[in-house]
Design an enzyme around this catalytic site. Sequence first.
Site, mmCIF file in Angstrom:
data_model
loop_
_atom_site.group_PDB
_atom_site.id
_atom_site.type_symbol
_atom_site.label_atom_id
_atom_site.label_comp_id
_atom_site.label_asym_id
_atom_site.label_seq_id
_atom_site.Cartn_x
_atom_site.Cartn_y
_atom_site.Cartn_z
ATOM 1 N N ASP A 79 22.420 -15.336 -28.589
ATOM 2 C CA ASP A 79 23.070 -15.194 -29.649
ATOM 3 C C ASP A 79 24.420 -15.219 -29.053
ATOM 4 O O ASP A 79 24.973 -15.121 -27.939
ATOM 5 C CB ASP A 79 22.744 -14.278 -30.461
ATOM 6 C CG ASP A 79 22.978 -12.731 -30.010
ATOM 7 O OD1 ASP A 79 23.319 -12.555 -28.891
ATOM 8 O OD2 ASP A 79 22.950 -11.609 -30.672
ATOM 9 N N SER B 93 27.593 -10.041 -33.505
ATOM 10 C CA SER B 93 26.177 -10.447 -32.992
ATOM 11 C C SER B 93 25.721 -11.670 -33.627
ATOM 12 O O SER B 93 26.597 -12.666 -33.367
ATOM 13 C CB SER B 93 25.503 -9.464 -33.167
ATOM 14 O OG SER B 93 24.019 -9.620 -32.658
ATOM 15 N N ASP C 8 27.090 -13.055 -28.781
ATOM 16 C CA ASP C 8 27.435 -12.021 -27.969
ATOM 17 C C ASP C 8 26.518 -11.756 -26.769
ATOM 18 O O ASP C 8 26.750 -10.770 -26.099
ATOM 19 C CB ASP C 8 27.988 -10.618 -28.759
ATOM 20 C CG ASP C 8 26.868 -9.831 -29.181
ATOM 21 O OD1 ASP C 8 25.986 -10.687 -29.816
ATOM 22 O OD2 ASP C 8 26.484 -8.932 -29.281
#
Length: 556
Positions: free
Chosen positions: A286, A127, A288
């Site tokens: 972000d 992430s 992902d």
Amino acid sequence: MAQEVAAMADDPETQEAAFSAPMAFGTAGMRGVIGAGIGRMNIYTVRQATEGLARFMDTLDATQKQAGVAISFDSRYMSAEFAQEAAGVLGAHGIPSFLFDSLRPTPELSFAVRHLQTYAGIMITASHNPKQYNGYKIYGPDGGQMPPEESDRITDYVRSATDLFSIASLDVHELRAQKLLTLIGEDVDEAYYAAVATVTINHDLIATTGKDMSLIYTPLHGTGRIPAQMVLRNAGFANFQLVAKQAVADPEFATVPFPNPEFAQAFDMAIELGKASQADVLIATDPDADRLGTAVWTGEGYQLLTGNQIASLLLHYILEARKQAGTLPANGAVVKSIVSTELATAIAEDYGMAMIDVETGFKFIGDQIKQYEETGAHEFLFGFEESYGYLIKPFVRDKDAIQSTVLLAEVAAYYKSQNMTLWDGIQALYARYGHFAEKTVGVDFEGIEGPAQMAALMTKFREHQPADFAGVAIARVEDYKTQTTTTADGTQTPIDMPVSDVLKYILADGTWIAIRPSGTEPKVKFYVGTSAATEAAADQKLADFEAALHAFRTEA
């Protein structure tokens, strides 16, 4: 990166942390620093995690097992390699894999599970963590993270696979020869983009105001670059620019100290470009592409909005636009985490919609959606967490920054059509519902002693109950570990939620304070939420309660 890993390996404390205890594998999978050791992300710990999933799937009926597993990965170091390793271990158990041909966002992996009707999904991502990290997340048949019962069984299987070097794995050629690996890509992309096209509400608004509105987008070196551009263009937003240097899928995240859209530094380049082009709104996702942050023009400069503010703007627009369009259902429901803003509750109730609170973790929002589909009790309208995660349409069962990008652009066009900015929009909500102020503070507990220190801190709060914070009495305490609510007079009632290590104090004036260990990072998070008639009063209350919480935490 290799030099940094080597330097870390030379440190005795780092070596102890890497080899003394295995990686924690919980309900959200695992996440950690890339490196050698049973406590690090490497091909052996990825094989171990996948072996746990495979052993669980071996217990299923043949149809479920042969439905297979969808696999995706982000732009981080070793992500593609870890994804192939996962496919190899599944293949050794005769379980088919559907592997994306290149990096894709987490929400598209969730979508792919549902679209391809696989039994499970694996997402390789850390992430918004720094570049040294990677992670591994497992999704269930509904596209959400695995429910607790299945997750616990998988965890048991993972922990039973103690010999990491004996786990069988097929190489890619063997997988292809045995038809246990199918590469997927544009076919799933097109289906996902078609689904995202249903997120926008007022197409006339986009065709008039939206098409000329100036927008800057940055994927922060991650997976959002292609899908975000595609869905914006498909919706009719023609006047947007990419932050070119941050459009490169760079595992070093070279232009940002942390690829996290809630941090101001992540917007430095976007703000520079925005000033040059007089952009109305700046959007960052972000790596992902499950979280979204935004900076909006105030008339004097760009102001970052909090996750709570973004969610409130999105929610208000959804309800108002659907009301105007005549599509607002009578049984609509909004779902948020217990540590998210009560401004959203005020908005939902104003439109006659139910607000459902769930524990932190988007899997619990997904569980609510599944219940609504089974019972018909509510129609899902919106779900969010204060940590910059939002979901508009449930064809995905996790946070979806691609959906959020296109809807936030529509919300910006809505306010622009009234000669207002998104900043003006949040001020209008405060004027209507009261000034809400929230803050989250994370306290890090690094090193091998970190978990014990975190547990000790939670024990301290449970065993030494404060009578008040900043002179305001505690009306009730919600302890999600004991699943009880205790009022000031000692009366206890049960909480009908899964067990979770969370404490929440509700004060006499409506202020709330929550404490919980993070599920993805070695830190304890402290949350404060309050409201008042004016911005100054709300900010002062927030500061007072934050100071009182800090004082109690640091005592003895």
